[in-house]
Design a protein around this motif. Structure first.
Motif, short mmCIF file in Angstrom:
data_model
loop_
_atom_site.label_atom_id
_atom_site.label_comp_id
_atom_site.label_asym_id
_atom_site.label_seq_id
_atom_site.Cartn_x
_atom_site.Cartn_y
_atom_site.Cartn_z
N ASP A 26 130.16 25.57 -27.31
CA ASP A 26 130.37 24.13 -27.12
C ASP A 26 129.35 23.32 -27.91
O ASP A 26 129.69 22.32 -28.56
CB ASP A 26 130.29 23.77 -25.63
N GLY A 27 128.10 23.73 -27.83
CA GLY A 27 127.06 23.04 -28.58
C GLY A 27 127.27 23.14 -30.09
O GLY A 27 127.01 22.19 -30.83
N THR A 28 127.75 24.28 -30.54
CA THR A 28 128.04 24.46 -31.96
C THR A 28 129.15 23.52 -32.41
O THR A 28 129.07 22.89 -33.48
CB THR A 28 128.44 25.92 -32.25
N CYS A 29 130.21 23.39 -31.59
CA CYS A 29 131.29 22.46 -31.92
C CYS A 29 130.79 21.02 -31.99
O CYS A 29 131.16 20.27 -32.90
CB CYS A 29 132.41 22.56 -30.88
N ALA A 30 129.94 20.64 -31.05
CA ALA A 30 129.39 19.28 -31.05
C ALA A 30 128.56 19.04 -32.32
O ALA A 30 128.62 17.95 -32.92
CB ALA A 30 128.55 19.06 -29.81
N SER A 31 127.79 20.04 -32.73
CA SER A 31 126.97 19.90 -33.92
C SER A 31 127.84 19.80 -35.17
O SER A 31 127.57 18.97 -36.07
CB SER A 31 126.03 21.10 -34.04
N ILE A 32 128.87 20.64 -35.27
CA ILE A 32 129.78 20.58 -36.42
C ILE A 32 130.46 19.22 -36.48
O ILE A 32 130.55 18.59 -37.54
CB ILE A 32 130.82 21.71 -36.33
N ARG A 33 130.92 18.74 -35.34
CA ARG A 33 131.61 17.45 -35.30
C ARG A 33 130.67 16.32 -35.75
O ARG A 33 131.08 15.44 -36.52
CB ARG A 33 132.12 17.19 -33.89
N LYS A 34 129.46 16.34 -35.28
CA LYS A 34 128.49 15.31 -35.65
C LYS A 34 128.21 15.33 -37.15
O LYS A 34 128.18 14.28 -37.81
CB LYS A 34 127.19 15.52 -34.86
N ILE B 100 136.43 25.95 -31.51
CA ILE B 100 136.23 27.35 -31.92
C ILE B 100 137.17 28.18 -31.07
O ILE B 100 137.16 28.09 -29.84
CB ILE B 100 134.78 27.81 -31.71
N ASN B 101 138.02 28.99 -31.74
CA ASN B 101 138.95 29.81 -30.97
C ASN B 101 138.66 31.30 -31.14
O ASN B 101 137.99 31.73 -32.07
CB ASN B 101 140.41 29.47 -31.31
N ASP B 102 139.17 32.05 -30.18
CA ASP B 102 139.01 33.50 -30.16
C ASP B 102 140.27 34.08 -29.54
O ASP B 102 141.03 33.37 -28.86
CB ASP B 102 137.77 33.88 -29.35
N SER B 103 140.52 35.35 -29.77
CA SER B 103 141.70 36.01 -29.22
C SER B 103 141.33 36.69 -27.91
O SER B 103 140.41 37.52 -27.87
CB SER B 103 142.25 37.05 -30.19
N HIS B 104 142.04 36.33 -26.84
CA HIS B 104 141.79 36.91 -25.52
C HIS B 104 143.07 37.52 -24.96
O HIS B 104 144.17 37.01 -25.19
CB HIS B 104 141.32 35.83 -24.53
N GLY B 105 142.89 38.59 -24.22
CA GLY B 105 143.99 39.11 -23.42
C GLY B 105 144.14 38.28 -22.16
O GLY B 105 143.31 37.43 -21.84
N ARG B 106 145.23 38.52 -21.43
CA ARG B 106 145.51 37.74 -20.23
C ARG B 106 145.91 38.67 -19.10
O ARG B 106 146.59 39.68 -19.31
CB ARG B 106 146.65 36.76 -20.48
N ILE C 186 136.99 28.74 -27.04
CA ILE C 186 135.72 29.13 -26.42
C ILE C 186 134.65 28.08 -26.68
O ILE C 186 133.54 28.16 -26.15
CB ILE C 186 135.23 30.51 -26.89
N GLY C 187 134.98 27.09 -27.50
CA GLY C 187 134.10 25.96 -27.74
C GLY C 187 134.94 24.77 -28.14
O GLY C 187 136.00 24.93 -28.76
N ALA C 188 134.51 23.57 -27.77
CA ALA C 188 135.29 22.38 -28.11
C ALA C 188 134.39 21.15 -28.08
O ALA C 188 133.43 21.08 -27.31
CB ALA C 188 136.46 22.19 -27.15
N SER C 189 134.74 20.17 -28.90
CA SER C 189 134.05 18.88 -28.89
C SER C 189 135.00 17.82 -29.44
O SER C 189 135.67 18.04 -30.45
CB SER C 189 132.79 18.95 -29.77
N GLY C 190 135.04 16.69 -28.75
CA GLY C 190 135.82 15.56 -29.23
C GLY C 190 137.28 15.56 -28.84
O GLY C 190 138.00 14.61 -29.15
N VAL C 191 137.73 16.62 -28.18
CA VAL C 191 139.12 16.67 -27.71
C VAL C 191 139.10 16.99 -26.21
O VAL C 191 138.20 17.68 -25.73
CB VAL C 191 139.95 17.75 -28.44
N ALA D 247 134.84 13.72 -24.04
CA ALA D 247 133.59 14.47 -23.99
C ALA D 247 133.80 15.85 -23.37
O ALA D 247 132.85 16.50 -22.98
CB ALA D 247 132.55 13.70 -23.20
N GLY D 248 135.05 16.28 -23.26
CA GLY D 248 135.34 17.58 -22.66
C GLY D 248 134.78 18.72 -23.47
O GLY D 248 134.48 18.60 -24.66
N CYS D 249 134.60 19.86 -22.82
CA CYS D 249 134.09 21.05 -23.50
C CYS D 249 134.84 22.26 -22.96
O CYS D 249 135.52 22.19 -21.94
CB CYS D 249 132.59 21.20 -23.29
#
Length: 261
Positions: A144-152, A166-172, A183-188, A245-247
């Motif tokens: 999450d912090g990485t996404c915020a930094s990239i966005r800034k 930032i996305n990743d492949s997960h099983g369910r 697994i990370g988000a900023s601005g959406v 401001a969601g993460c």
């Protein structure tokens, strides 16, 4: 790729061209902006950039040489059940808060980021080895912090406020196959709470919450692929959302509400 939504609204997904093999220390923002340019595009307000976890991890030098890992007694014991290299088991334990399930070939753990996942997200695929030494790749630090930094930084360099995932492949649980998740988000917005809104027949929704960031991550995964496609950054345009401001941490179900733990 174009996705049609209700009312003939259209969303566009574009796998950006020209993304090089990522090396430790690379500037992800610079790579994004060069890829946008090589794709003959320019960033626009409201765009969303979905970035594969693997290239973020590589830029952060999240490699581990297995030759330098000494497995603990617990890792050696678990390796007999899981049938994996005890050094990999040791890394899984180091990256995890809690081990939830163990079976042949997989450990389900609570990653230190809070996500429940297989093998703490540790991966061999598309990871370059150095000589005879095997290397694995860990998940990024603070997604999450990485996404915020990239966005800034993108805003500072391009003058545009774009959402970053930032996305990743997960099983369910209960379903075969992996899907892309955030697994990370900023601005959406990551979770859309639709409770109280009317349906087509004016009934109020009572429990509906949409994993908005996960849906975007999964859509982008269709273009990223899972093998040697080499398209780890996807630009999404035309999706309507309120800047938030969601993460990605908001997507994690609290333990006390989790029926399966």
């Amino acid at each position: 790729m174009k996705l049609m939504t209700s009312g003939n609204r259209e969303a566009r997904l574009l796998a950006l061209a020209g993304v090089p093999l990522i090396q430790p220390g690379d500037d992800i923002c610079d790579i994004v902006l060069r890829a946008v340019e090589q794709s003959e595009e320019s960033l626009q307000a409201g765009d969303i950039l979905v970035i594969a976890q693997k290239i973020v991890s590589k830029a952060q030098d999240r490699y581990v040489d297995l030759a330098r890992v000494t497995p603990s007694p617990r890792a050696v014991d678990l390796a007999q059940t899981v049938d994996k290299d005890p050094r990999v088991i040791e890394l899984i334990l180091r990256e995890s808060q809690e081990v939830l399930r163990v079976r042949n070939d997989v450990m389900i753990v609570v990653h230190r980021s809070g996500f429940v996942m297989a093998n703490a997200g540790i991966d061999f695929s598309n990871v370059e080895s150095e000589g005879a030494d095997e290397r694995v790749l860990l998940l990024p630090l603070d997604p999450d912090g990485t996404c915020a930094s990239i966005r800034k930084t993108l805003h500072e360099r391009a003058g545009v406020r774009a959402g970053v995932i930032i996305n990743d492949s997960h099983g369910r649980a209960w379903r075969n196959g992996t899907v892309g998740v955030a697994i990370g988000a900023s601005g959406v917005p990551t979770v859309l709470d639709l409770r109280g809104q009317p349906d087509l027949f004016a009934r109020r929704l009572r429990i509906t919450q949409v994993g908005f960031a996960d849906e975007l991550a999964a859509a982008a995964s269709l273009l990223m692929g899972q093998a040697g496609e080499g398209t780890p950054i996807v630009l999404i345009r035309g999706v309507q959302y309120d800047e938030s401001a969601g993460c990605a941490a908001d997507l994690m179900r609290p333990k006390e509400l989790d029926l399966f733990r």
